[in-house]
Design an enzyme around this catalytic site. Structure first.
Site, short mmCIF file in Angstrom:
data_model
loop_
_atom_site.label_atom_id
_atom_site.label_comp_id
_atom_site.label_asym_id
_atom_site.label_seq_id
_atom_site.Cartn_x
_atom_site.Cartn_y
_atom_site.Cartn_z
CB SER A 1 -0.94 -0.05 1.21
OG SER A 1 -1.95 0.92 1.13
CG HIS B 1 -5.62 -2.53 0.83
ND1 HIS B 1 -5.14 -2.21 -0.43
CD2 HIS B 1 -4.90 -1.74 1.69
CE1 HIS B 1 -4.22 -1.28 -0.34
NE2 HIS B 1 -4.04 -0.99 0.93
#
Length: 444
Positions: free
Chosen positions: A210, A420
């Protein structure tokens, strides 16, 4: 102590005020109505803490996840290093010296033991890479396969909250005046150079998740000489373009982010979720008193990042209570929000026309030059990720292919519930991501 606890509770209440006003005026579907109910209930819960007596709270002792303690308990020898950035931030890196699997290490000559830097995502820390234990965490898996593993901590998180001149509390406006631009252009060069100096190696492998990927794209775009120091980049859920967010909450927050950022700056809130001893203590108290916010954490995170796999859901509450919310600046969030609002752009922080002319010599902030990236890049992404979406990652891949076509690999994970968070916290990540990383490292 008591005054600091009161101050922390006021921060929680301020966040609750902003969230309640925002949610009640913009959302009417069932999921977001439930989110609003959670926030309202949590604010009542925090008020009850005050009524129960802050004096009693201050006398309690609570534990939270600590990277060093976790490494000590793991049986893996480790070191802790500090490095100073060019603008004075003091960063901490944790190093796993060698695996405790001696029979595997015997087949790995020291000269072939290439360092690997693992860089965490937003609001996180080095603990990301070890929090799921020795069998499922990437750091330990890499160590067991003979790699020299380094865990980075970006400025502002709980392990890198020091500066040569500024105190994060007393000089908050100056200390927290950074976005992910500085993390990429200053933090990463300092960490990489330290690793190369300590190990006497010429290159490292880089694995980011990320925000950790954003940092590396910034570095290679602004300081292309670091292409020579990174053998390959493994980008887990990469964040560059943010035009196809599937989270209504984040999309709408981005639309009003400039106003929120101005309000937070004016009221002295230059950092966001900066976990400290006091904050951890309050968090622990909330969790041990069946906090509504903690108990509904899977719902909240699902509205931000997509629906996680069962392997993440099982331990999600414990991970959140013990580990996340390591802290960052509000400017980091504002910079990401700018990416959401600008179509297919990856650019420097937008200060507004007047200050842009002073800082950049032009009205609009300049774009990062992705064409400067020349190293092998492996993009890992999934269709269930609401932050690093298929569309945005594929647009990133298309941009990288213009200058790096022969060194770009796209690894799309087709699992229905792999979002995620699964890239670092899912037990199925070993099979779907980590094994691929190991195989690619042997070829680059």
């Amino acid at each position: 102590m008591i005054n600091r606890i009161r101050e922390t509770i006021k921060i929680y209440q301020k966040i609750g005020d902003l969230a309640e006003v925002f949610l009640s005026s913009r959302f009417n579907n069932k999921i977001n109505a439930r989110l609003l109910h959670i926030i309202q209930t949590e604010r009542t819960h925090i008020k009850n803490i005050e009524n129960q007596g802050i004096q009693n709270l201050s006398s309690r002792k609570y534990s939270s996840f600590d990277t060093v303690v976790a490494l000590e308990n793991s049986g893996f020898p480790y070191e802790t290093h500090e490095v100073i950035t060019e603008d004075g931030y003091i960063l901490t890196l944790h190093r796993i010296l060698r695996s405790n699997e001696a029979d595997i290490l015997a087949n790995t000559p020291e000269e072939n033991k290439i360092p690997v830097l693992l860089q965490h995502g937003l609001w996180s820390s080095s603990g990301d890479w070890i929090v799921t234990g020795t069998s499922h965490s990437l750091a330990f898996i890499l160590s067991n396969n003979g790699y020299d593993v380094w865990l980075g901590n970006a400025r502002g998180n709980l392990y890198s909250r020091k500066h040569k001149c500024f105190c994060p509390r007393k000089n908050g406006k100056d200390f927290w005046n950074f976005s992910w631009h500085e993390m990429g252009s200053m933090d990463l060069p300092a960490m990489i150079d330290l690793i190369l100096n300590v190990t006497a190696k010429k290159q490292i492998y880089y694995v980011g998740h990320s925000l950790g990927t954003t940092m590396c794209f910034v570095l290679l775009s602004t300081k292309p000489e670091y292409n020579e120091k990174i053998r390959a980049l493994f980008a887990l859920a990469p964040i560059v373009y943010l035009n196809h967010l599937r989270s209504d909450v984040l999309q709408n927050l981005a639309n009003v982010s400039d106003r929120l950022y101005d309000v937070l700056e004016m009221t002295g809130y230059h950092s966001f979720l900066p976990r400290s001893g006091i904050v951890s203590l309050v968090d622990s108290f909330l969790s041990r008193n069946t906090s509504t916010l903690i108990n509904n954490a899977p719902l909240i995170l699902s509205n931000l990042s997509g629906y996680a796999s069962d392997s993440v859901k099982k331990n999600l509450k414990e991970v959140i209570i013990a580990h996340i919310a390591a802290g960052t600046s509000t400017k980091v969030l504002a910079h990401f929000a700018q990416c959401v609002r600008t179509e297919k752009t990856f650019r420097h922080f937008d200060f507004g026309v007047e200050k842009n002319l002073i800082v950049y010599g032009q009205k609009e902030p300049p774009n990062y030059e992705l064409s400067n990236i020349r190293i092998p890049v492996v993009l890992f992404y999934s269709k269930a990720d609401w932050l690093s979406t298929l569309e945005d990652v594929e647009e990133l891949a298309d941009a990288l292919e213009h200058s790096n076509k022969d060194k770009l690999i796209r690894k799309k994970i087709e699992l229905a519930h792999f979002n995620h968070l699964d890239f670092i916290w899912g037990s199925i990540s070993k099979l779907n991501v980590f094994n691929d990383i190991l195989n690619y490292m042997k070829t680059f």
